[in-house]
Every structure is written in C-alpha cells, then in structure tokens.
Scaffold this active site. Structure first.
Site, PDB file in Angstrom:
ATOM      1  N   GLY A  32       0.823  -1.199   0.000  1.00 29.71           N
ATOM      2  CA  GLY A  32       0.000   0.000   0.000  1.00 29.71           C
ATOM      3  C   GLY A  32       0.861   1.254   0.000  1.00 29.71           C
ATOM      4  O   GLY A  32       0.589   2.225  -0.730  1.00 29.71           O
ATOM      5  N   GLY A  52       5.702 -15.532  -0.717  1.00 27.62           N
ATOM      6  CA  GLY A  52       5.834 -16.551  -1.758  1.00 27.62           C
ATOM      7  C   GLY A  52       5.546 -16.036  -3.157  1.00 27.62           C
ATOM      8  O   GLY A  52       5.575 -16.810  -4.110  1.00 27.62           O
ATOM      9  N   VAL A  90       8.138   4.640  13.498  1.00 25.13           N
ATOM     10  CA  VAL A  90       7.210   5.656  14.005  1.00 25.13           C
ATOM     11  C   VAL A  90       6.647   5.116  15.311  1.00 25.13           C
ATOM     12  O   VAL A  90       6.096   4.016  15.347  1.00 25.13           O
ATOM     13  CB  VAL A  90       6.061   5.897  13.006  1.00 25.13           C
ATOM     14  CG1 VAL A  90       5.095   6.935  13.554  1.00 25.13           C
ATOM     15  CG2 VAL A  90       6.616   6.318  11.658  1.00 25.13           C
ATOM     16  N   GLU A 145      -3.395 -24.017  -1.473  1.00 23.53           N
ATOM     17  CA  GLU A 145      -2.198 -23.838  -2.301  1.00 23.53           C
ATOM     18  C   GLU A 145      -1.187 -24.929  -1.997  1.00 23.53           C
ATOM     19  O   GLU A 145      -0.924 -25.247  -0.833  1.00 23.53           O
ATOM     20  CB  GLU A 145      -1.635 -22.447  -2.082  1.00 23.53           C
ATOM     21  CG  GLU A 145      -2.570 -21.470  -2.775  1.00 23.53           C
ATOM     22  CD  GLU A 145      -2.360 -20.023  -2.446  1.00 23.53           C
ATOM     23  OE1 GLU A 145      -2.782 -19.181  -3.236  1.00 23.53           O
ATOM     24  OE2 GLU A 145      -1.794 -19.748  -1.388  1.00 23.53           O
ATOM     25  N   HIS A 172      -1.367 -13.860   6.365  1.00 21.40           N
ATOM     26  CA  HIS A 172      -2.196 -12.842   5.696  1.00 21.40           C
ATOM     27  C   HIS A 172      -3.031 -12.014   6.681  1.00 21.40           C
ATOM     28  O   HIS A 172      -4.261 -12.057   6.635  1.00 21.40           O
ATOM     29  CB  HIS A 172      -3.159 -13.511   4.708  1.00 21.40           C
ATOM     30  CG  HIS A 172      -2.507 -14.338   3.650  1.00 21.40           C
ATOM     31  ND1 HIS A 172      -3.180 -15.290   2.909  1.00 21.40           N
ATOM     32  CD2 HIS A 172      -1.232 -14.356   3.194  1.00 21.40           C
ATOM     33  CE1 HIS A 172      -2.356 -15.851   2.054  1.00 21.40           C
ATOM     34  NE2 HIS A 172      -1.156 -15.321   2.206  1.00 21.40           N
ATOM     35  N   GLY A 199      -3.174  -3.344   4.067  1.00 22.96           N
ATOM     36  CA  GLY A 199      -4.058  -4.479   4.309  1.00 22.96           C
ATOM     37  C   GLY A 199      -5.034  -4.263   5.453  1.00 22.96           C
ATOM     38  O   GLY A 199      -5.993  -5.040   5.598  1.00 22.96           O
ATOM     39  N   ASN A 210      -4.596 -15.083  -1.813  1.00 18.91           N
ATOM     40  CA  ASN A 210      -3.477 -14.316  -1.244  1.00 18.91           C
ATOM     41  C   ASN A 210      -3.715 -12.827  -1.499  1.00 18.91           C
ATOM     42  O   ASN A 210      -4.155 -12.442  -2.581  1.00 18.91           O
ATOM     43  CB  ASN A 210      -2.165 -14.736  -1.885  1.00 18.91           C
ATOM     44  CG  ASN A 210      -2.074 -16.234  -2.056  1.00 18.91           C
ATOM     45  OD1 ASN A 210      -2.876 -16.806  -2.773  1.00 18.91           O
ATOM     46  ND2 ASN A 210      -1.149 -16.848  -1.403  1.00 18.91           N
ATOM     47  N   PHE A 232      -1.797  -9.707  -1.604  1.00 17.50           N
ATOM     48  CA  PHE A 232      -1.043  -8.485  -1.931  1.00 17.50           C
ATOM     49  C   PHE A 232      -1.484  -7.814  -3.225  1.00 17.50           C
ATOM     50  O   PHE A 232      -1.379  -6.596  -3.353  1.00 17.50           O
ATOM     51  CB  PHE A 232       0.477  -8.682  -1.840  1.00 17.50           C
ATOM     52  CG  PHE A 232       1.173  -9.439  -2.934  1.00 17.50           C
ATOM     53  CD1 PHE A 232       1.167  -9.006  -4.237  1.00 17.50           C
ATOM     54  CD2 PHE A 232       1.919 -10.571  -2.634  1.00 17.50           C
ATOM     55  CE1 PHE A 232       1.851  -9.690  -5.234  1.00 17.50           C
ATOM     56  CE2 PHE A 232       2.614 -11.271  -3.608  1.00 17.50           C
ATOM     57  CZ  PHE A 232       2.564 -10.827  -4.918  1.00 17.50           C
TER      58      PHE A 232
HETATM   59  P1  FAE Z   1       3.398  -4.875   4.672  1.00 18.01           P
HETATM   60  O1  FAE Z   1       3.864  -5.461   3.399  1.00 18.01           O
HETATM   61  O2  FAE Z   1       3.332  -5.748   5.873  1.00 18.01           O
HETATM   62  O3  FAE Z   1       4.355  -3.633   4.981  1.00 18.01           O
HETATM   63  C1  FAE Z   1       4.315  -2.915   6.184  1.00 18.01           C
HETATM   64  C2  FAE Z   1       5.682  -2.292   6.412  1.00 18.01           C
HETATM   65  O4  FAE Z   1       5.587  -1.324   7.443  1.00 18.01           O
HETATM   66  C3  FAE Z   1       6.753  -3.284   6.859  1.00 18.01           C
HETATM   67  O5  FAE Z   1       7.891  -3.136   6.043  1.00 18.01           O
HETATM   68  C4  FAE Z   1       7.032  -2.904   8.305  1.00 18.01           C
HETATM   69  O6  FAE Z   1       8.374  -3.144   8.704  1.00 18.01           O
HETATM   70  C5  FAE Z   1       6.705  -1.423   8.308  1.00 18.01           C
HETATM   71  N1  FAE Z   1       6.295  -0.912   9.625  1.00 18.01           N
HETATM   72  C6  FAE Z   1       5.411  -1.456  10.479  1.00 18.01           C
HETATM   73  N2  FAE Z   1       5.238  -0.688  11.571  1.00 18.01           N
HETATM   74  C7  FAE Z   1       6.049   0.415  11.390  1.00 18.01           C
HETATM   75  C8  FAE Z   1       6.326   1.567  12.171  1.00 18.01           C
HETATM   76  N3  FAE Z   1       5.722   1.796  13.332  1.00 18.01           N
HETATM   77  N4  FAE Z   1       7.238   2.448  11.692  1.00 18.01           N
HETATM   78  C9  FAE Z   1       7.848   2.229  10.505  1.00 18.01           C
HETATM   79  N5  FAE Z   1       7.636   1.156   9.726  1.00 18.01           N
HETATM   80  C10 FAE Z   1       6.730   0.251  10.163  1.00 18.01           C
HETATM   81  O7  FAE Z   1       1.986  -4.190   4.519  1.00 18.01           O
HETATM   82  N6  FAE Z   1       0.659 -12.491   0.087  1.00 18.01           N
HETATM   83  C11 FAE Z   1       0.373 -12.771  -1.201  1.00 18.01           C
HETATM   84  O8  FAE Z   1      -0.461 -12.095  -1.808  1.00 18.01           O
HETATM   85  N7  FAE Z   1       1.021 -13.808  -1.846  1.00 18.01           N
HETATM   86  C12 FAE Z   1       1.922 -14.599  -1.217  1.00 18.01           C
HETATM   87  O9  FAE Z   1       2.492 -15.508  -1.822  1.00 18.01           O
HETATM   88  C13 FAE Z   1       2.202 -14.336   0.154  1.00 18.01           C
HETATM   89  N8  FAE Z   1       3.081 -15.101   0.857  1.00 18.01           N
HETATM   90  C14 FAE Z   1       3.435 -14.727   2.123  1.00 18.01           C
HETATM   91  C15 FAE Z   1       4.441 -15.434   2.781  1.00 18.01           C
HETATM   92  C16 FAE Z   1       4.889 -14.998   4.024  1.00 18.01           C
HETATM   93  C17 FAE Z   1       5.946 -15.776   4.741  1.00 18.01           C
HETATM   94  C18 FAE Z   1       4.336 -13.825   4.617  1.00 18.01           C
HETATM   95  C19 FAE Z   1       4.830 -13.319   5.943  1.00 18.01           C
HETATM   96  C20 FAE Z   1       3.347 -13.124   3.967  1.00 18.01           C
HETATM   97  C21 FAE Z   1       2.883 -13.563   2.723  1.00 18.01           C
HETATM   98  N9  FAE Z   1       1.908 -12.864   2.038  1.00 18.01           N
HETATM   99  C22 FAE Z   1       1.572 -13.215   0.760  1.00 18.01           C
HETATM  100  C23 FAE Z   1       1.218 -11.710   2.649  1.00 18.01           C
HETATM  101  C24 FAE Z   1       1.682 -10.383   2.062  1.00 18.01           C
HETATM  102  O10 FAE Z   1       3.082 -10.297   2.074  1.00 18.01           O
HETATM  103  C25 FAE Z   1       1.038  -9.256   2.897  1.00 18.01           C
HETATM  104  O11 FAE Z   1      -0.369  -9.386   2.765  1.00 18.01           O
HETATM  105  C26 FAE Z   1       1.449  -7.879   2.408  1.00 18.01           C
HETATM  106  O12 FAE Z   1       2.842  -7.713   2.492  1.00 18.01           O
HETATM  107  C27 FAE Z   1       0.760  -6.803   3.227  1.00 18.01           C
HETATM  108  O13 FAE Z   1       1.023  -5.563   2.623  1.00 18.01           O
HETATM  109  P2  FAE Z   1       0.822  -4.207   3.406  1.00 18.01           P
HETATM  110  O14 FAE Z   1       1.020  -3.091   2.457  1.00 18.01           O
HETATM  111  O15 FAE Z   1      -0.437  -4.279   4.173  1.00 18.01           O
END
Ligand code: FAE
Length: 546
Positions: free
Chosen positions: A61, A161, A291, A401, A486, A514, A524, A526
């Site tokens: 996002g 993944g 933050v 999956e 997720h 998210g 999934n 993202f």
């Molecule tokens: P996200 O990607 O979690 O990013 C948030 C960021 O904010 C992170 O870099 C944090 O370090 C940072 N942050 C948090 N708090 C703070 C703060 N206070 N100050 C500064 N920075 C901060 O958010 N989804 C799929 O669609 N396909 C897949 O194959 C898939 N596989 C996955 C496998 C694993 C092992 C994991 C853990 C997740 C997987 N996901 C998958 C989920 C997907 O990565 C997740 O839904 C998204 O990354 C969420 O995106 P957001 O933008 O919500």
C-alpha cells in the site's frame, strides 16, 4: 540481486533506473536514507523537520501511494522500521536460505520461528541464530495466533511466496460492497499486475520440471478426488526459474530460498514500485526508522521517530511534521499506531471501529503423506504455482495452495496453505501496560477454517487411500491454524475510514494497506492491497497539493 529493467525507453524505465541506482548507492555507502541525487528532502528551517507528505512503511500500500505522490510532485518521506536489503553479507548473499538460516532471518530473535516446528517429530527445523539483529521476517505472537510479517524496504514482498491471484469478483463484491468492482477489475487490478511484474508459469515447464513434481502429485490426487486445480500467477520470474534449472544463473527458488528472502528471481517492491517512486526524485526512504507515535499540532501531524542500527542500538530519537499522513505499516502496524493515538488521547476523536474487523484470511496449514510410489522429489521450487480450487463449495469454500517442502531429501509429503472464508473476526485493542496492540482471537475462532480444510483433505485422503502428516506442526497436530501469513483488517474501508481510506474524524490522514480489507479476501492478498491502494490514491490526488 537480479534486476529486470524494462528495455523500452519509457519514462517509467528511466525512472526505475534512477531509483535502482539510488538503492544501490545507499546500500554501498551504508546509508539509512534512499534518495536520488536530485531528491527534495524535508524542510529543516522550521522548529522541527517538515515534509509535505509522510508514508509510514514500505509494503504494498505504501509503495503505490509513494509512487503516485512522487509523480504528482509532492515531496514525500517514507519511514521504514526495517533495513534496506540490497547489500550482500560476508557470504556474498543478501538473504540467507530457509535451510541454513542465520542472524539475517528473524527480526530481533535468538532462534528462528519457522511455520513448521518439527520434521519427523524432530526439532530440526528451527535454529539458534546468535545475536538479535534486524532480520527480515518477524513473527508477532498473540493469544491463539502468531502473525508473520516482513521487515525491511519492501515489507512483506521481501519474504512472501510471490503468489498474485485475483479474487473472484463475486467474493470481492461481498467483502468490499461499496467499491466499484468494474473499475477494480478493468483498471486497477490490471495496472497493479503490470507494475508488480505478475507472470504465469509456462504450462510445458510445469509439466516437465522435477522442481514441480510435488505440485503435480498433489494435483493428480486432487483430481482423483474430484477437485479442480488452478494455476496461480506470481511475481517470481518463471523464465528466470527455468534458467536456474539449467544452471545458467544463480539459484534462488530452486535453492530453498523463500521466507527469509529470495536473492534472485522474485520482483520484490524495491525492484518495482519503490524504485519507480524513488526515481521520481520526490520520494525519500528512511530505513531503520520506526514511528512510535502520532499527534496533531494545528494543521500538521507530528510523528515521533526512533532510528536504530541493525543490531538494535538506539541512534536517534526525533520528530517529523507533515501535512498529509498515509499509514501503510500493515494491518497490525497501522492499527497499533491509530489505537495508541486514540487511547493516549493524542488523536482522541478517532473512530471506535479502529481495531475491529481483523482476520487471518482463513489461513490453515496442513500436510498429507503420499504413497511410496508418489514421490514428491528432492528438488522443489519454493514458489507455489498450483492450488486446489474448492472456492465454489457452498459449505466449505477453500483454496488450498500446494506448498513445497524443500528440504533436499524425499519426504513423500504434500504441504498446503489453505485460504478459507472463515467469517470469524478478531479485534485489536490497546494494551496500555505494554504500549502495544493486543489481538483478541479466541481459541475456537479458527475452527471454521479448520473444518473447511478438513472437508477438502478428508475427501482426498479417503479417495486416494492417503493420510495426514502429524509430525510437522507440534503436538501431533494435523492442522496449524494458530498462525497466519495474511493479516487483514483493523481499519476497515467504509467503517474506520471513508470509502477511499481517509480516516474518519481527522483530515489528511489515510490508511493505505491491508488494514482496509475486512479480514478475508479468499486468495493471497497483496495484489488486492496494491490495486486498492492504486484506486484510493487516484481518488485523493486531485485534493492534494505539493
Ligand atoms: P506490509 O507489506 O506488511 O508492509 C508494512 C511495512 O511497514 C513493513 O515493512 C514494516 O516493517 C513497516 N512498519 C510497520 N510498523 C512500522 C512503524 N511503526 N514504523 C515504521 N515502519 C513500520 O503491509 N501475500 C500474497 O499475496 N502472496 C503470497 O504468496 C504471500 N506469501 C506470504 C508469505 C509470508 C511468509 C508472509 C509473511 C506473507 C505472505 N503474504 C503473501 C502476505 C503479504 O506479504 C502481505 O499481505 C502484504 O505484504 C501486506 O502488505 P501491506 O502493504 O499491508
């Protein structure tokens, strides 16, 4: 890291090139700031540093939002608590592998916490990893639920993944009824796919490669039981994977890399959206900068920040002011910041619905034991590409999956991550004593997800004469529903925010990640998070000023 740059001389590729160069030089110089040479930075002439727009986090996002703000000429600072993952370690690699994890694997932990806890009931999966370090994978543990998240520039894109399926339109319309699905499916999903670099496996490669034998075995048994299977698109470059197999390039998916990062092949956000954003010259990323609180002073938001080094030593504490504040710290991170702001009285008028509508996207892991003649292979691609599609089941809809078990030896095991439509929702509340968000998720709330998973795999086992594995998740469990990949919800679109992510009660405050999706999206997430962020920022841009 392998970087794929578009060859035609479009503005986007020039921009991406500038952005990628900024990443490379920040890594080489060990900087905690990623910017191009001509990037505008914050205004330091005021009492406190000020920038027109701040984006918290660098996940999906956030990356979308920063790109569109940068394109509109709005000077933007992104704040990321994790580090920049571009510089190779002593072994010449940026990330460590799943089979040989080291300090780079986990966020300030002494031991890895992989989703599988044992193999053949032996404690051989997790390892001690030495001194706590700002590693790339974090696991947040709450009662009855552990949540995995990525830490670093790119957020979850670093560890995930790479699977990028689009939800079925009917389910999307049910979950987000006030979002124009026509616009999403015609415009924003295709846009997100293009910019994320989504591709699909060549069917001929899928049928012949030993690396997907495990997927073909699972598919065969699913078909025998009368289920359909679906190919899942990905941001892992399947042409790169074919070259890995021919040993023409360094191996990543075929070398057990995922979860703690992929050194090659996967288009994480630092190679796509974030490079484009920084390449606009208007976006700066500050790394290892967390933050900790948000308050309002007249027309500005003031953020309290803490910068650490990669070993966790506090280097600096300070404040940053902004006019526009976009929260993209992930479902848990964003919700925690808003709960803290509301409960400490910093932003007292935040809506009561913040913290509500949280769910793990119905995640369940399970595994089956195959017959001895159905070997799953010693070479297994870490990037799943097939799923058992039971989404149309009227009672137990599920997408299972087919996941790898890339341990390098024959296991005869088939592993699955099932995404179910569990309607149970948890709630995040502020735990004042620990100054943190706490998830309320009851012990029985995962039961519907387990039932949907069980219905599917009981039928496969019954038809094919196979059984569940009991040796992988601890306590002889067949189903692991006490962790998720997720996390979704907490600041739900149309409830805690308006229909475009603007937080109710405060001007110029937006949620972009998210946290907007109410707990479930059936596939999934993202791609949906990315497409929704594109839609929302498109709506807001005409109202924002440089
Ligand atoms: P996200 O990607 O979690 O990013 C948030 C960021 O904010 C992170 O870099 C944090 O370090 C940072 N942050 C948090 N708090 C703070 C703060 N206070 N100050 C500064 N920075 C901060 O958010 N989804 C799929 O669609 N396909 C897949 O194959 C898939 N596989 C996955 C496998 C694993 C092992 C994991 C853990 C997740 C997987 N996901 C998958 C989920 C997907 O990565 C997740 O839904 C998204 O990354 C969420 O995106 P957001 O933008 O919500």
């Amino acid at each position: 890291m392998t970087v794929h740059i578009e060859t035609h001389p479009s503005a986007i590729s020039r921009r991406r090139f500038a952005g990628l160069a900024a990443f490379t030089s920040a890594a080489a110089l060990g900087l905690t700031q990623v910017a191009t040479a001509r990037s505008a930075s914050g205004d330091t002439s005021r009492r406190r540093e000020y920038v027109p727009a701040v984006v918290v986090g660098t996940g999906y996002g956030s990356a979308v939002t920063a790109l569109r703000l940068g394109e509109a000429g709005i000077t933007t600072t992104m704040l990321e608590m994790g580090q920049l993952w571009t510089k190779p370690g002593r072994d010449g690699k940026v990330f460590c592998s799943t089979l040989n994890p080291d300090h780079r694997s986990m966020w300030f932990a002494r031991r890895t916490e992989a989703p599988l806890s044992t193999f053949l009931w032996l404690d051989v999966v997790n390892r001690d990893i030495g001194r706590p370090y700002a590693g790339v994978l974090d696991r947040l543990d709450y009662d009855n639920m552990g949540v995995y998240v990525g830490r670093g520039v790119g957020g979850g894109s670093l560890v995930n993944g790479g699977m990028a399926p689009t939800p079925e339109r009917a389910y999307f319309e049910k979950v987000l009824p006030n979002v124009d699905a026509n616009q999403m499916y015609r415009r924003f999903y295709p846009l997100a796919k293009r910019l994320l670099g989504v591709n699909s496996i060549d069917p001929r490669y899928l049928e012949r490669t030993p690396a997907y034998r495990y997927a073909r075995v699972s598919r065969k048994l699913a078909h025998q039981a009368g289920f359909r299977t679906t190919v899942i698109p990905s941001v892992y470059d399947f042409r790169y994977m074919q070259r890995e197999e021919r040993r023409q390039v360094p191996r990543s998916a075929l070398a057990g890399e995922v979860l703690y990062g992929n050194n090659h092949g996967k288009k994480s956000l630092d190679q796509t959206y974030l490079a484009d954003a920084v390449g606009t010259g208007n976006v700066t990323i500050r790394t290892l900068t967390k933050v900790t609180s948000i308050r309002r002073e007249r027309d500005d938001y003031v953020l309290t920040l803490e910068r650490i080094d990669a070993w966790g030593k506090l280097l600096w504490r300070g404040e940053l002011g902004c006019r526009y504040l976009f929260l993209g710290a992930g479902s848990l991170g964003t919700t925690e910041l808003l709960l803290r702001a509301r409960e400490t009285g910093a932003l007292p008028n935040l809506p009561e619905s913040i913290g509500r509508g949280w769910g793990p996207n119905g995640n369940v892991m399970t595994a089956r034991a195959n017959h001895l003649w159905d070997s799953t292979g010693t070479l297994q691609s870490t990037i799943p590409t097939l799923a058992i599609n039971n989404l149309h089941d009227p009672v137990h809809p599920a997408l299972a999956e087919i996941a790898p078990l890339p341990v390098g030896i024959e296991t005869w095991a088939s592993l699955y991550l099932t995404i179910t439509s569990n309607a149970e929702r948890g709630r995040l509340v502020f735990d004042r004593a620990n100054n943190k968000a706490k998830l309320l998720w009851g012990p029985g709330q995962s039961d519907p997800a387990i039932q949907a998973t069980k219905a599917l795999f009981d039928k496969i086992n019954r038809t094919t004469g196979t059984t569940y594995r009991h040796d992988l998740f601890g306590n002889n469990e067949r189903f692991a529903a006490d962790f998720c990949y997720h996390p979704l919800g907490g600041c739900v679109l149309g409830r805690a925010t308006d229909n475009y992510g603007r937080v109710k009660g405060y001007p110029n405050l937006y949620v972009t990640d998210g946290a907007l999706i109410p707990g479930s999206i059936s596939v999934n997430p993202f791609l949906t998070i990315t497409a929704l962020a594109e839609r929302n920022i498109t709506h807001h841009l005409p109202t924002l000023h440089p």
